[in-house]
Design a protein around this motif. Sequence first.
Motif, mmCIF file in Angstrom:
data_model
loop_
_atom_site.group_PDB
_atom_site.id
_atom_site.type_symbol
_atom_site.label_atom_id
_atom_site.label_comp_id
_atom_site.label_asym_id
_atom_site.label_seq_id
_atom_site.Cartn_x
_atom_site.Cartn_y
_atom_site.Cartn_z
ATOM 1 N N VAL A 20 0.951 -1.196 -0.075
ATOM 2 C CA VAL A 20 0.090 -0.062 0.014
ATOM 3 C C VAL A 20 0.769 1.205 0.035
ATOM 4 N N ASP A 21 0.688 2.089 -1.101
ATOM 5 C CA ASP A 21 1.355 3.292 -0.857
ATOM 6 C C ASP A 21 0.297 4.452 -0.763
ATOM 7 N N ALA A 22 0.904 5.921 -0.837
ATOM 8 C CA ALA A 22 0.087 6.876 -0.519
ATOM 9 C C ALA A 22 -1.275 7.004 -1.758
ATOM 10 N N ALA A 23 -0.691 6.438 -2.895
ATOM 11 C CA ALA A 23 -1.849 6.826 -3.971
ATOM 12 C C ALA A 23 -2.958 5.822 -3.789
ATOM 13 N N ASP A 24 -2.677 4.621 -3.033
ATOM 14 C CA ASP A 24 -3.661 3.632 -2.921
ATOM 15 C C ASP A 24 -4.675 4.032 -1.938
ATOM 16 N N CYS A 25 -4.166 5.115 -1.040
ATOM 17 C CA CYS A 25 -5.194 5.601 -0.068
ATOM 18 C C CYS A 25 -6.223 6.538 -0.661
ATOM 19 N N GLN A 26 -6.267 6.812 -2.062
ATOM 20 C CA GLN A 26 -7.071 7.767 -2.663
ATOM 21 C C GLN A 26 -8.478 7.163 -2.651
ATOM 22 N N ALA A 27 -8.702 5.749 -2.898
ATOM 23 C CA ALA A 27 -9.536 5.004 -2.844
ATOM 24 C C ALA A 27 -10.418 4.897 -1.638
ATOM 25 N N LEU A 28 -9.546 4.924 -0.400
ATOM 26 C CA LEU A 28 -10.253 4.711 0.704
ATOM 27 C C LEU A 28 -10.721 6.094 1.076
ATOM 28 N N LEU A 58 0.945 5.612 5.741
ATOM 29 C CA LEU A 58 0.520 5.303 7.059
ATOM 30 C C LEU A 58 0.172 6.926 7.345
ATOM 31 N N ARG A 59 0.965 7.829 6.934
ATOM 32 C CA ARG A 59 0.319 9.040 7.114
ATOM 33 C C ARG A 59 -1.026 9.698 6.719
ATOM 34 N N ALA A 60 -1.242 9.169 5.314
ATOM 35 C CA ALA A 60 -2.585 9.365 4.684
ATOM 36 C C ALA A 60 -3.515 8.578 5.279
ATOM 37 N N VAL A 61 -3.366 7.307 5.869
ATOM 38 C CA VAL A 61 -4.345 6.733 6.773
ATOM 39 C C VAL A 61 -4.676 7.482 8.168
ATOM 40 N N LEU A 62 -3.547 7.900 8.791
ATOM 41 C CA LEU A 62 -3.824 8.961 9.844
ATOM 42 C C LEU A 62 -4.761 10.019 9.634
ATOM 43 N N SER A 63 -4.570 10.727 8.614
ATOM 44 C CA SER A 63 -5.030 11.867 8.153
ATOM 45 C C SER A 63 -6.508 11.322 7.706
ATOM 46 N N LEU A 64 -6.906 10.398 7.100
ATOM 47 C CA LEU A 64 -7.906 10.054 6.488
ATOM 48 C C LEU A 64 -8.939 9.547 7.866
ATOM 49 N N SER A 65 -8.544 9.082 8.847
ATOM 50 C CA SER A 65 -8.999 8.482 9.970
ATOM 51 C C SER A 65 -9.476 9.895 10.659
ATOM 52 N N SER A 66 -8.872 10.793 10.731
ATOM 53 C CA SER A 66 -9.277 12.013 11.243
ATOM 54 C C SER A 66 -10.271 12.584 10.427
ATOM 55 N N THR A 67 -10.388 12.585 9.300
ATOM 56 C CA THR A 67 -11.193 13.008 8.470
ATOM 57 C C THR A 67 -12.618 12.352 8.570
ATOM 58 N N ALA A 68 -12.654 11.010 8.784
ATOM 59 C CA ALA A 68 -13.791 10.016 8.885
ATOM 60 C C ALA A 68 -14.326 10.333 10.381
ATOM 61 N N MET A 88 1.741 -1.502 12.814
ATOM 62 C CA MET A 88 0.711 -0.502 13.326
ATOM 63 C C MET A 88 1.306 -0.631 14.839
ATOM 64 N N ARG A 89 1.883 -1.313 15.241
ATOM 65 C CA ARG A 89 2.284 -1.694 16.770
ATOM 66 C C ARG A 89 3.422 -0.633 16.978
ATOM 67 N N ASP A 90 4.368 -0.755 15.992
ATOM 68 C CA ASP A 90 5.642 -0.009 15.918
ATOM 69 C C ASP A 90 5.404 1.587 15.868
ATOM 70 N N VAL A 96 -4.353 4.339 17.737
ATOM 71 C CA VAL A 96 -5.322 5.571 17.499
ATOM 72 C C VAL A 96 -6.092 5.241 16.480
ATOM 73 N N LEU A 97 -6.109 4.166 15.497
ATOM 74 C CA LEU A 97 -7.159 3.527 14.663
ATOM 75 C C LEU A 97 -7.994 2.656 15.240
ATOM 76 N N HIS A 98 -9.194 2.454 14.563
ATOM 77 C CA HIS A 98 -10.321 1.318 14.958
ATOM 78 C C HIS A 98 -9.804 0.153 14.451
ATOM 79 N N ILE A 99 -9.012 -1.057 15.159
ATOM 80 C CA ILE A 99 -8.538 -2.011 14.484
ATOM 81 C C ILE A 99 -9.162 -3.179 15.403
ATOM 82 N N VAL A 100 -9.949 -4.139 14.432
ATOM 83 C CA VAL A 100 -10.759 -5.145 15.185
ATOM 84 C C VAL A 100 -10.143 -6.435 14.498
ATOM 85 N N PRO A 101 -10.328 -7.690 15.002
ATOM 86 C CA PRO A 101 -9.793 -8.909 14.285
ATOM 87 C C PRO A 101 -10.481 -9.401 13.133
#
Length: 116
Positions: A20-28, A58-68, A88-90, A96-101
């Motif tokens: 996954v790279d930043a461009a892939d986060c556009q779909a999200l 990772l930065r894009a996901v964090l930003s998108l999480s805030s937007t959500a 994610m742990r490191d 910060v993110l909502h992660i479930v199994p």
Amino acid sequence: MGVAVQHMGDYSLVVADGHVDAADCQALGKAINQAGLSLHGNVWVDCERVASISTEALRAVLSLSSTADKTGVALVFYQLSPALKEVMRDSRLDSVLHIVPSIAEAGKMCRKGRGL
């Protein structure tokens, strides 16, 4: 890498595969925007086949999480691969993110009044 988005009845399902790279986060981002306009506002991200993720993504996901959060969209990541769990742990994004199994847990979380 591939990202596929399916709009289901009460949620949008985003499936990521490979690197996954930043461009892939556009779909999200698009899925979050559409969910913000719907009645349900749930976006679930299946991460089972994610092999790696770039720092920019990772930065894009964090930003998108805030937007959500700001738009009332429940953004839930589930079924993280072992490699992604470690990243994610490191990076401490697991706190910060909502992660479930599983997808079942994502559904339960969102049925509990978004439970987020």
